[in-house]
Design an enzyme around this catalytic site. Structure first.
Site, mmCIF file in Angstrom:
data_model
loop_
_atom_site.group_PDB
_atom_site.id
_atom_site.type_symbol
_atom_site.label_atom_id
_atom_site.label_comp_id
_atom_site.label_asym_id
_atom_site.label_seq_id
_atom_site.Cartn_x
_atom_site.Cartn_y
_atom_site.Cartn_z
ATOM 1 C CB CYS A 1 33.709 34.456 37.343
ATOM 2 S SG CYS A 1 35.634 35.052 38.443
ATOM 3 C CB CYS B 1 35.117 42.815 39.349
ATOM 4 S SG CYS B 1 34.673 41.225 40.327
HETATM 5 N N1 DGL Z 1 33.286 38.199 41.041
HETATM 6 C C1 DGL Z 1 34.642 37.996 40.048
HETATM 7 C C2 DGL Z 1 35.835 38.794 39.147
HETATM 8 O O1 DGL Z 1 34.461 38.970 38.120
HETATM 9 C C3 DGL Z 1 36.121 38.145 40.971
HETATM 10 C C4 DGL Z 1 36.105 38.033 43.034
HETATM 11 C C5 DGL Z 1 36.663 37.708 43.056
HETATM 12 O O2 DGL Z 1 37.762 37.824 43.893
HETATM 13 O O3 DGL Z 1 36.859 36.333 43.469
HETATM 14 O O4 DGL Z 1 36.698 39.270 38.852
#
Ligand code: DGL
Length: 266
Positions: A82, A192
């Site tokens: 993430c 993301c």
């Molecule tokens: N998957 C997360 C990232 O890579 C973000 C998603 C969220 O805002 O929870 O930043």
């Protein structure tokens, strides 16, 4: 000889993977493509999704607790799959758990700067990632003269998480990506981990000549380098702090994987 009681046996060694939701599955999938035998324990913190707009201190507390639980469950290496959590918590986690290797996401500014011919690169990420120090230092090191046009893509990770269909996503992306198109980007960094799940819709909106950069394969290579020599046991596990059925449905939809999903922590 008597077998040791189950509770006294050490938890099987695995790679722990964390995200706020289904985005980190793009990283899990890249890891499995390189190392099919590597057992992974994937935890989606869907009870707290989205991470993007949350304060860094809160994200730090959330992922610290989840990391501790993953270590108890046998993780020998943790992938913070993430970008938002990496921006908020990676250095904190490395200090707090000095014996555990952590692999985090870093906005792929370097490969984008090397790839662009127009000198204009798009960066799609959450607010937390765009405001983080990690992006500032990465851009300062690698962007050079390349211009970066970024968008915090409001609501996009939530829409992907909710399984929005591609017509809905296209309408939303038309708006979000207009400034990038107008600036002449030829390369877009997916900052993301949720966004690679909609790569084909992104290409419909940006056009087939725009190159999308997904850092997941590079993360998988790093995991492979770090994992060498560690003990492994077979089998992946998936868990959610939210609704396990939702994660299960998304595993089927995006990865054609029919599997059980646990509630986390059990
Ligand atoms: N998957 C997360 C990232 O890579 C973000 C998603 C969220 O805002 O929870 O930043």
């Amino acid at each position: 000889m008597n077998q040791p009681a189950l509770s006294s046996m050490p938890a099987p060694a695995c790679v722990g993977i964390l995200d706020s939701g289904i985005g980190g599955l793009t990283v899990w999938s890249a890891i499995k493509a390189r190392m099919p035998q590597l057992p992974c324990l994937y935890v989606a913190d869907q009870a707290h999704l989205p991470y993007g707009p949350r304060p860094q201190t809160e994200i730090r507390a959330l992922v610290s607790e989840l990391s501790e639980q993953l270590l108890e469950a046998g993780a020998r290496l943790i992938v913070l799959a993430c970008n938002t959590a990496s921006a908020a918590a990676l250095s904190h986690l490395r200090t707090r758990f000095p014996d555990t290797p952590f692999v985090g996401m870093e906005p792929a500014v370097k490969p984008a700067a090397l790839h662009t011919r127009t000198g204009v690169v798009g960066l799609m990420a959450t607010r937390g990632t765009l405001q983080g120090e990690l992006l500032r230092s990465t851009a300062a090191r690698f962007a050079g003269t390349v211009k970066i046009v970024s968008s915090e893509c409001p609501g996009l990770a939530e829409a992907i998480e909710a399984g929005a269909d591609s017509a809905v996503l296209r309408a939303r992306l038309d708006e979000i990506l207009e400034p990038m198109r107008a600036a002449g980007v030829d390369t877009v960094v997916l900052g993301c981990t949720h966004y690679p799940l909609i790569a084909s819709t992104l290409t419909q909106v940006l056009g087939p000549t725009v190159h999308l950069i997904d850092p997941a394969p590079a993360i998988a290579r790093q995991v492979e380098r770090l994992w060498t020599g560690r003990v492994a046991a077979p089998g992946d596990r998936f868990a959610s702090t939210g609704d396990p059925d939702r994660l299960r449905a998304m595993l089927r939809r995006h990865f054609q994987l029919d599997t059980t999903v646990e509630h986390w922590p059990g």
